[in-house]
Scaffold this motif. Structure first.
Motif, mmCIF file in Angstrom:
data_model
loop_
_atom_site.group_PDB
_atom_site.id
_atom_site.type_symbol
_atom_site.label_atom_id
_atom_site.label_comp_id
_atom_site.label_asym_id
_atom_site.label_seq_id
_atom_site.Cartn_x
_atom_site.Cartn_y
_atom_site.Cartn_z
ATOM 1 N N GLU A 172 32.812 58.695 31.969
ATOM 2 C CA GLU A 172 33.542 57.448 32.215
ATOM 3 C C GLU A 172 33.404 57.106 33.694
ATOM 4 N N ILE A 173 32.824 55.952 33.983
ATOM 5 C CA ILE A 173 32.461 55.643 35.373
ATOM 6 C C ILE A 173 33.412 54.640 36.033
ATOM 7 N N GLU A 174 34.275 53.966 35.278
ATOM 8 C CA GLU A 174 35.210 53.000 35.866
ATOM 9 C C GLU A 174 36.582 53.184 35.237
ATOM 10 N N LYS A 175 37.569 52.633 35.920
ATOM 11 C CA LYS A 175 38.922 52.703 35.400
ATOM 12 C C LYS A 175 39.059 51.771 34.203
ATOM 13 N N PRO A 176 39.879 52.130 33.240
ATOM 14 C CA PRO A 176 40.073 51.270 32.073
ATOM 15 C C PRO A 176 40.659 49.911 32.473
ATOM 16 N N ILE A 177 40.259 48.904 31.758
ATOM 17 C CA ILE A 177 40.736 47.535 32.002
ATOM 18 C C ILE A 177 41.663 47.151 30.862
ATOM 19 N N SER A 178 42.837 46.679 31.201
ATOM 20 C CA SER A 178 43.809 46.299 30.184
ATOM 21 C C SER A 178 43.417 44.954 29.566
ATOM 22 N N LEU A 179 43.449 44.891 28.239
ATOM 23 C CA LEU A 179 43.147 43.667 27.489
ATOM 24 C C LEU A 179 44.407 43.268 26.729
ATOM 25 N N ALA A 180 45.267 42.497 27.399
ATOM 26 C CA ALA A 180 46.555 42.213 26.776
ATOM 27 C C ALA A 180 46.925 40.729 26.832
ATOM 28 N N ASN A 181 46.825 40.137 27.999
ATOM 29 C CA ASN A 181 47.431 38.814 28.191
ATOM 30 C C ASN A 181 46.470 37.645 28.015
ATOM 31 N N LYS A 182 45.239 37.871 27.606
ATOM 32 C CA LYS A 182 44.286 36.769 27.413
ATOM 33 C C LYS A 182 43.677 36.850 26.015
ATOM 34 N N SER A 183 43.319 35.687 25.505
ATOM 35 C CA SER A 183 42.725 35.650 24.171
ATOM 36 C C SER A 183 41.225 35.883 24.192
ATOM 37 N N ARG A 184 40.581 35.718 25.326
ATOM 38 C CA ARG A 184 39.133 35.973 25.396
ATOM 39 C C ARG A 184 38.775 36.501 26.771
ATOM 40 N N TYR A 185 37.697 37.311 26.803
ATOM 41 C CA TYR A 185 37.203 37.907 28.043
ATOM 42 C C TYR A 185 35.695 37.676 28.095
ATOM 43 N N ILE A 186 35.222 37.127 29.227
ATOM 44 C CA ILE A 186 33.811 36.777 29.406
ATOM 45 C C ILE A 186 33.125 37.902 30.174
ATOM 46 N N PHE A 187 31.915 38.291 29.690
ATOM 47 C CA PHE A 187 31.071 39.270 30.369
ATOM 48 C C PHE A 187 29.849 38.542 30.920
ATOM 49 N N GLY A 188 29.403 38.929 32.136
ATOM 50 C CA GLY A 188 28.202 38.325 32.714
ATOM 51 C C GLY A 188 28.092 38.570 34.197
ATOM 52 N N ARG A 189 27.057 37.975 34.812
ATOM 53 C CA ARG A 189 26.781 38.185 36.232
ATOM 54 C C ARG A 189 27.475 37.179 37.144
ATOM 55 N N ASP A 190 27.910 36.042 36.609
ATOM 56 C CA ASP A 190 28.550 35.015 37.435
ATOM 57 C C ASP A 190 30.009 35.404 37.665
ATOM 58 N N ARG A 191 30.314 35.928 38.839
ATOM 59 C CA ARG A 191 31.655 36.431 39.118
ATOM 60 C C ARG A 191 32.691 35.323 39.207
ATOM 61 N N ASP A 192 32.266 34.088 39.461
ATOM 62 C CA ASP A 192 33.221 32.977 39.490
ATOM 63 C C ASP A 192 33.630 32.542 38.088
ATOM 64 N N ALA A 193 32.824 32.901 37.083
ATOM 65 C CA ALA A 193 33.099 32.447 35.724
ATOM 66 C C ALA A 193 33.597 33.559 34.816
ATOM 67 N N VAL A 194 33.157 34.792 35.035
ATOM 68 C CA VAL A 194 33.437 35.848 34.070
ATOM 69 C C VAL A 194 34.735 36.564 34.421
ATOM 70 N N ASP A 195 35.248 37.286 33.429
ATOM 71 C CA ASP A 195 36.437 38.126 33.629
ATOM 72 C C ASP A 195 36.051 39.566 33.905
ATOM 73 N N ILE A 196 34.948 40.022 33.292
ATOM 74 C CA ILE A 196 34.469 41.385 33.491
ATOM 75 C C ILE A 196 33.013 41.284 33.932
ATOM 76 N N PRO A 197 32.709 41.501 35.220
ATOM 77 C CA PRO A 197 31.334 41.329 35.706
ATOM 78 C C PRO A 197 30.421 42.463 35.257
ATOM 79 N N THR A 198 29.182 42.090 34.928
ATOM 80 C CA THR A 198 28.113 43.048 34.614
ATOM 81 C C THR A 198 26.959 42.698 35.548
ATOM 82 N N ASP A 199 26.769 43.491 36.571
ATOM 83 C CA ASP A 199 25.844 43.157 37.643
ATOM 84 C C ASP A 199 24.402 43.535 37.362
#
Length: 283
Positions: A172-199
């Protein structure tokens, strides 16, 4: 006498053809006069009487000659006005819609009999492009190229405590991220748009979406129950998304189960959505 006009109000001088007309038309009558034995002046007078109706069109020639002059006149359409008059008097064929040339009714055109029926256009209530950009903007004002479904929901409203874990291999390389208060989470490289960045360079700017939905179901007793779950959605990425090692289809929802591994592009990182209670028990 030649040149006299029996109609009232007509003088002899006016009815008599001018000498210029005689000279002008003389060359048309020379050939006929030679065949019939008449002079050009007599031929001119004969044709003038015929146009007035004083002489029947089919009357025999004065000097005989087996009717050759009449045959010649019929061939000469430019000098006889009767042919043009007869053409104008001919009744024109009526053109009617749905009737062919023989008068038969046409109930249907053959080329339109087997055409498929077009589906009726349904009304659309989707947002226009400008309204969509405004409605899909996140907290930072960046446009999100994704439309949430109508049954979207936030997990915490239904007492769910979910976390996102990141692994590379067995570590496990990162701390767990809580998924509670939002209905959707965006993955991607654009840090201004996404919720969880994938670089990773193989990932798209808005690569994929983790969407929570509540698809209510009715049991056999008629009671409606909530069915909240997370769904993986590839947002038309270039290098695809993998679920448990298999590439999923773009623009389609895939329901996640416990311990499902998600990968984006060529990245070796694996993302797992787990309930906090189950994660604590495994630890």
């Amino acid at each position: 006498r030649m040149g006299e006009d029996s109609r009232p109000g007509r003088s002899a001088s006016r009815a008599s053809p001018p000498e210029d007309n005689r000279r002008r038309w003389r060359h048309h009558f020379d050939s006929d006069a030679e065949l019939s034995g008449r002079s050009s002046d007599e031929e001119y007078e004969r044709r003038r009487r015929r146009r007035r109706g004083e002489e029947a069109p089919n009357s025999p020639p004065v000097f005989g000659n087996d009717g050759k002059d009449d045959a010649k006149e019929k061939e000469d359409d430019g000098d006889d006005d009767d042919d043009d008059t007869n053409e104008r008097k001919k009744p024109r064929a009526k053109v009617l819609f749905g009737v062919d040339a023989n008068g038969n009714n046409l109930n249907a055109f053959p080329e339109t009999e087997n055409l498929p029926e077009l589906p009726k256009a349904k009304p659309t209530f989707e947002l226009s492009s400008l309204l969509r950009q405004e409605a899909n903007a996140n907290e930072r004002g960046t446009f999100i190229d994704y439309d949430e479904p109508e049954d979207k929901c936030a997990p915490e409203r239904y007492g769910l405590r979910l976390r996102l874990y990141t692994f590379k291999g067995d570590e496990e390389i990162e701390k767990p991220i809580s998924l509670a208060n939002k209905s959707r989470y965006i993955f991607g490289r654009d840090r201004d748009a996404v919720d969880i960045p994938t670089d990773h360079p193989s990932c798209s700017k808005q690569h994929a979406v983790l969407q929570f939905r509540n698809q209510r179901k009715t049991d056999v007793y008629g009671e409606t129950k909530d069915d909240v779950a997370g769904y993986l959605y590839d947002n038309g990425s270039t290098n695809k998304t993998k679920l448990n090692g298999k590439v999923i289809e773009a623009k389609k929802y895939y329901r996640l189960k416990g311990s499902d591994c998600v990968q984006f592009g060529s990245s070796t990182r694996e993302y797992v959505v787990m309930d906090e209670s189950l994660a604590d028990k495994k630890k």
